[in-house]
Design an enzyme around this catalytic site. Sequence first.
Site, mmCIF file in Angstrom:
data_model
loop_
_atom_site.group_PDB
_atom_site.id
_atom_site.type_symbol
_atom_site.label_atom_id
_atom_site.label_comp_id
_atom_site.label_asym_id
_atom_site.label_seq_id
_atom_site.Cartn_x
_atom_site.Cartn_y
_atom_site.Cartn_z
ATOM 1 N N CYS A 101 1.094 -1.334 -0.013
ATOM 2 C CA CYS A 101 -0.128 -0.047 0.033
ATOM 3 C C CYS A 101 0.874 1.335 -0.082
ATOM 4 C CB CYS A 101 -0.951 -0.183 1.188
ATOM 5 S SG CYS A 101 -2.010 1.448 1.290
ATOM 6 N N CYS A 102 1.768 1.219 0.875
ATOM 7 C CA CYS A 102 2.858 2.191 0.932
ATOM 8 C C CYS A 102 3.568 2.434 -0.268
ATOM 9 C CB CYS A 102 3.800 2.135 2.012
ATOM 10 S SG CYS A 102 3.120 2.601 3.796
ATOM 11 N N CYS A 183 -0.899 8.199 7.352
ATOM 12 C CA CYS A 183 -2.436 8.035 6.913
ATOM 13 C C CYS A 183 -3.284 7.563 7.887
ATOM 14 C CB CYS A 183 -2.363 7.031 6.036
ATOM 15 S SG CYS A 183 -1.625 7.265 4.416
ATOM 16 N N CYS A 186 -3.742 3.825 9.504
ATOM 17 C CA CYS A 186 -2.439 3.410 10.008
ATOM 18 C C CYS A 186 -1.688 4.401 11.236
ATOM 19 C CB CYS A 186 -1.352 3.296 8.950
ATOM 20 S SG CYS A 186 -2.149 1.957 7.564
ATOM 21 N N CYS A 209 7.759 4.011 5.560
ATOM 22 C CA CYS A 209 6.959 3.588 4.689
ATOM 23 C C CYS A 209 7.552 3.204 3.422
ATOM 24 C CB CYS A 209 5.995 4.900 4.288
ATOM 25 S SG CYS A 209 7.037 6.250 3.929
#
Length: 218
Positions: A101-102, A183, A186, A209
Site C-alpha cells: 500500500c505504501c 495516513c 495506520c 513507509c
Amino acid sequence: MEFHEIEAKILQYKEEGKRLFTTSSFQSHSLVLLHILSRIDRSIPVYFINTGYHFADTVQFARQICHEFGLPFVDIKSSTPKIMQKDADGRLLFVSDPDYCCYLNKTQPLDTILRSHDVWINGIRADQSATRSAMKLEQPAPHGSFRFHPMLDWDKRKIFAYLREYKLPRNPLDAKGYASIGCEPCTRRLDPDMQEREARWYGLNKTECGLHTDLVAK
C-alpha cells in the site's frame, strides 16, 4: 546544520543549475524545514504525497501552510486507482499488505518526481529512528538524483524551540493526541509509554513507509 549553512548549500545547488524540491508530511515538526525554505527561496515546490488516506485536517492544513509560507504546493497521487488496490479477498491493501500500500501510494509517485529533479530536500532527523540515524547529510537517490538532509542533526528540543521562536502554527491533530501523523487507517494516538513512531502501523513490524528505505540508491 544552522540556517546560514542550509542557505549556503541551497544557493550552491541553485547556482549549479540543480532542480530542487521538497516533500512534507505537514506534521508540526515538519514546518521548521518549510519555514526555513520560505526564508531562502520561495520557488522550491513542496510535493504533498496525497495517498487518499490522510486525515482531512492534514490535507487542509497542508494547503494552508504553503499559502501562508508562500511556497508552491503540488499534490501528487498514485496512478493506481483505489479499486485496484485490493487483495484477493477484496480487502484494501492497508489492511492486508501495508508495505505494498505504501509502495503504490507513496514510494511510486515520488519515484516519478525524482526522475525530473536533482535534489530532494528532506526533513528527516537522526533521532527519529535507527534507519534515519544511519543516513548522511547528502545521499544518492534513484535516477541520478540525491537527497539533502539539512535537519539530520536537529533534535526535538531544537525543533520546538524554532516553532516557538517563529510562532509557527501546529497541525490541529496535535491537540487530539497524535504525535506522529500519517495516513488515518495506520495512525493512532500516542500512549504515554510509547515512542513517537510507535503510533504508526501499531502492532506491525513496520516503522517506515519506504520513502527512506526504497528511495535511496543502493
